[in-house]
Write a protein that holds these residues in place. Structure first.
Motif, PDB file in Angstrom:
ATOM      1  N   ASP A   3       0.826  -1.207   0.000  1.00  0.00           N
ATOM      2  CA  ASP A   3       0.000   0.000   0.000  1.00  0.00           C
ATOM      3  C   ASP A   3       0.865   1.264   0.000  1.00  0.00           C
ATOM      4  OD1 ASP A   3      -2.255  -1.544   0.025  1.00  0.00           O
ATOM      5  OD2 ASP A   3      -2.531  -1.426   2.202  1.00  0.00           O
ATOM      6  N   VAL A   4       1.926   1.239   0.791  1.00  0.00           N
ATOM      7  CA  VAL A   4       2.845   2.381   0.829  1.00  0.00           C
ATOM      8  C   VAL A   4       3.476   2.587  -0.543  1.00  0.00           C
ATOM      9  CG1 VAL A   4       5.035   3.227   1.772  1.00  0.00           C
ATOM     10  CG2 VAL A   4       3.326   2.228   3.302  1.00  0.00           C
ATOM     11  N   ALA A   5       3.899   1.467  -1.172  1.00  0.00           N
ATOM     12  CA  ALA A   5       4.529   1.554  -2.491  1.00  0.00           C
ATOM     13  C   ALA A   5       3.575   2.155  -3.518  1.00  0.00           C
ATOM     14  CB  ALA A   5       4.986   0.164  -2.927  1.00  0.00           C
ATOM     15  N   LYS A   6       2.304   1.746  -3.485  1.00  0.00           N
ATOM     16  CA  LYS A   6       1.315   2.291  -4.419  1.00  0.00           C
ATOM     17  C   LYS A   6       1.125   3.788  -4.191  1.00  0.00           C
ATOM     18  CE  LYS A   6      -1.421  -1.939  -5.092  1.00  0.00           C
ATOM     19  NZ  LYS A   6      -2.728  -2.591  -4.837  1.00  0.00           N
ATOM     20  N   ARG A   7       1.014   4.182  -2.918  1.00  0.00           N
ATOM     21  CA  ARG A   7       0.789   5.604  -2.617  1.00  0.00           C
ATOM     22  C   ARG A   7       1.984   6.449  -3.075  1.00  0.00           C
ATOM     23  NH1 ARG A   7      -2.246   8.656   1.220  1.00  0.00           N
ATOM     24  NH2 ARG A   7      -3.712   6.914   1.032  1.00  0.00           N
ATOM     25  N   ALA A   8       3.198   5.910  -2.922  1.00  0.00           N
ATOM     26  CA  ALA A   8       4.407   6.670  -3.276  1.00  0.00           C
ATOM     27  C   ALA A   8       4.777   6.526  -4.748  1.00  0.00           C
ATOM     28  CB  ALA A   8       5.579   6.217  -2.407  1.00  0.00           C
ATOM     29  N   VAL A  33       8.324   8.255  -0.162  1.00  0.00           N
ATOM     30  CA  VAL A  33       8.016   7.039   0.599  1.00  0.00           C
ATOM     31  C   VAL A  33       7.724   7.384   2.054  1.00  0.00           C
ATOM     32  CG1 VAL A  33       8.942   4.853   1.447  1.00  0.00           C
ATOM     33  CG2 VAL A  33       9.319   5.529  -0.942  1.00  0.00           C
ATOM     34  N   GLU A  34       8.535   8.234   2.646  1.00  0.00           N
ATOM     35  CA  GLU A  34       8.324   8.607   4.051  1.00  0.00           C
ATOM     36  C   GLU A  34       7.003   9.335   4.224  1.00  0.00           C
ATOM     37  OE1 GLU A  34      11.870  10.808   4.821  1.00  0.00           O
ATOM     38  OE2 GLU A  34      13.036   9.026   5.406  1.00  0.00           O
ATOM     39  N   GLN A  35       6.609  10.148   3.248  1.00  0.00           N
ATOM     40  CA  GLN A  35       5.316  10.834   3.325  1.00  0.00           C
ATOM     41  C   GLN A  35       4.171   9.830   3.240  1.00  0.00           C
ATOM     42  OE1 GLN A  35       4.831  14.014   0.505  1.00  0.00           O
ATOM     43  NE2 GLN A  35       2.652  14.319   1.000  1.00  0.00           N
ATOM     44  N   ALA A  36       4.299   8.821   2.360  1.00  0.00           N
ATOM     45  CA  ALA A  36       3.267   7.785   2.240  1.00  0.00           C
ATOM     46  C   ALA A  36       3.166   6.983   3.528  1.00  0.00           C
ATOM     47  CB  ALA A  36       3.592   6.864   1.060  1.00  0.00           C
ATOM     48  N   ILE A  37       4.299   6.675   4.140  1.00  0.00           N
ATOM     49  CA  ILE A  37       4.303   5.945   5.414  1.00  0.00           C
ATOM     50  C   ILE A  37       3.548   6.735   6.473  1.00  0.00           C
ATOM     51  CG2 ILE A  37       5.805   5.255   7.330  1.00  0.00           C
ATOM     52  CD1 ILE A  37       7.871   4.371   5.226  1.00  0.00           C
ATOM     53  N   ALA A  38       3.804   8.054   6.520  1.00  0.00           N
ATOM     54  CA  ALA A  38       3.138   8.900   7.515  1.00  0.00           C
ATOM     55  C   ALA A  38       1.646   8.993   7.252  1.00  0.00           C
ATOM     56  CB  ALA A  38       3.768  10.293   7.502  1.00  0.00           C
ATOM     57  N   GLU A  39       1.267   9.127   6.001  1.00  0.00           N
ATOM     58  CA  GLU A  39      -0.152   9.256   5.658  1.00  0.00           C
ATOM     59  C   GLU A  39      -0.937   7.984   5.962  1.00  0.00           C
ATOM     60  OE1 GLU A  39      -0.048  10.327   1.575  1.00  0.00           O
ATOM     61  OE2 GLU A  39       0.459  12.444   1.939  1.00  0.00           O
ATOM     62  N   LEU A  40      -0.327   6.846   5.716  1.00  0.00           N
ATOM     63  CA  LEU A  40      -1.018   5.560   5.925  1.00  0.00           C
ATOM     64  C   LEU A  40      -0.852   5.010   7.341  1.00  0.00           C
ATOM     65  CD1 LEU A  40      -0.119   3.826   2.534  1.00  0.00           C
ATOM     66  CD2 LEU A  40      -2.331   4.767   3.219  1.00  0.00           C
ATOM     67  N   GLY A  41       0.041   5.624   8.125  1.00  0.00           N
ATOM     68  CA  GLY A  41       0.271   5.122   9.480  1.00  0.00           C
ATOM     69  C   GLY A  41       0.903   3.743   9.487  1.00  0.00           C
ATOM     70  N   TYR A  42       1.761   3.486   8.501  1.00  0.00           N
ATOM     71  CA  TYR A  42       2.358   2.147   8.360  1.00  0.00           C
ATOM     72  C   TYR A  42       3.360   1.880   9.480  1.00  0.00           C
ATOM     73  CZ  TYR A  42       5.564  -1.451   6.663  1.00  0.00           C
ATOM     74  OH  TYR A  42       6.367  -2.553   6.563  1.00  0.00           O
TER      75      TYR A  42
END
Length: 329
Positions: A3-8, A33-42
């Protein structure tokens, strides 16, 4: 991670590189990638990663006994040593004293993928059960006294040595006799301290004086102090089996106008919190419970690494304060 990869807008292996080797990824990509991690709460699953590597990174700790002395300091040492070695700790309690329940507790920690288990035990609760526990996982034990089980490593503070240090200090000051007020003689701790006192007196060539039995409480120290103060020739030196009994001992001596240390020197055992604020400040034996916890994990890690199980003693130290002095008579 997918999911993180798709968002980034990157491959999932890029996400893995950002998490594990961020310097290998271009700054702009890493920022996405770090922004996607933060947005998704991964949050990555460290347990899953550890199991994939063939190890969990977790150690079990079983607390056995309801009245374990200085348990917080022991556990602090456990946590420090585990963290320093890259492990986290899962804790369980075993209070019933039954072998079946102990095995069930061990099985629960094994089921959580514990690589080894440290047992912090009251000897009266754990000794017999631990003698019969199998070796299906590395085990180290913190308790008073050796565990006669060749599969289990054990760690204890050398209380016999501590008693010898206390007695030797008083003899070296010039006291002809050192009276001992023991703790409850049914306990291993009291017995070890009596053995140390006896051995040091015998090594000095001094006749063994009578011993008074207490029970580790201030009340028993008070009773013993009143008995000693009423003797025609009170002793010039007393070694008490713990600091708690010294509280009562000092109260009795004060009532009977025996001065410490001018008339009688006093040594305790444990270096309890506040011992340096007794009147006078108490000379006593210090046991490093934090080191005890650390050493239990070190021993456990040695066992995990294939070392043979053995018994380890940790030496206490004597803290000399104002309650001891050379005799005036």
């Amino acid at each position: 991670m997918v999911d993180v990869a798709k968002r980034a807008g990157v491959a999932h292996v890029t996400v893995s590189r950002v998490l594990n080797d961020p310097d290998s990824v271009r700054p702009a990509t890493r920022e996405r990638v770090e922004q996607a991690i933060a947005e998704l709460g991964y949050q990555r699953n460290d347990m899953a990663r550890a199991l994939k590597r063939g190890r969990s990174g977790m150690l079990g700790v079983i607390i056995a006994g309801a009245e374990l002395f200085e348990l917080p300091r022991v556990l602090l040492g456990v946590e420090e040593a585990a963290h320093a070695a890259g492990y986290w700790v899962s804790m369980a309690s075993w209070q019933s004293g039954g072998l079946e329940q102990l095995n069930a507790t061990i099985d629960r920690l094994v089921g959580q993928a514990a690589e080894g288990i440290a047992v912090i035990a009251d000897r009266s609760v754990a000794a017999r059960a631990l003698e019969r526990v199998g070796a299906r996982i590395p085990l180290s034990v913190v308790m008073s006294g050796d565990v006669p089980n060749p599969a289990i490593g054990s760690v204890e503070l050398d209380q016999e040595l501590g008693a010898r240090l206390a007695t030797r200090h008083l003899l070296e000051l010039g006291h002809a006799q050192v009276v001992h007020i023991s703790g409850r003689l049914g306990t291993f701790d009291a017995q070890a301290r009596v053995r140390g006192w006896t051995a040091e007196m015998q090594a000095s060539g001094t006749a063994l004086p009578r011993m008074l039995e207490g029970d580790f409480t201030a009340r028993s120290g008070y009773r013993a102090g009143m008995a000693l103060a009423s003797e025609p020739q009170p002793p010039t030196a007393v070694f008490a089996g713990n600091d708690q009994m010294v509280i009562g001992l000092l109260a009795a001596f004060a009532e009977q106008e025996l001065r410490v240390p001018q008339d009688v020197s006093v040594v305790g055992f444990d270096d309890m919190a506040g011992a340096d604020y007794f009147v006078p400040a108490l000379t006593t034996v210090r046991q490093d419970f934090r080191q005890l916890g650390r050493r239990s994990i070190e021993v456990l890690l040695e066992l995990i690494g294939g070392a043979e199980a053995r018994h380890h003693l940790i030496a206490p130290s004597l803290v000399v304060r104002r309650s001891t002095a050379a005799p005036l008579r």
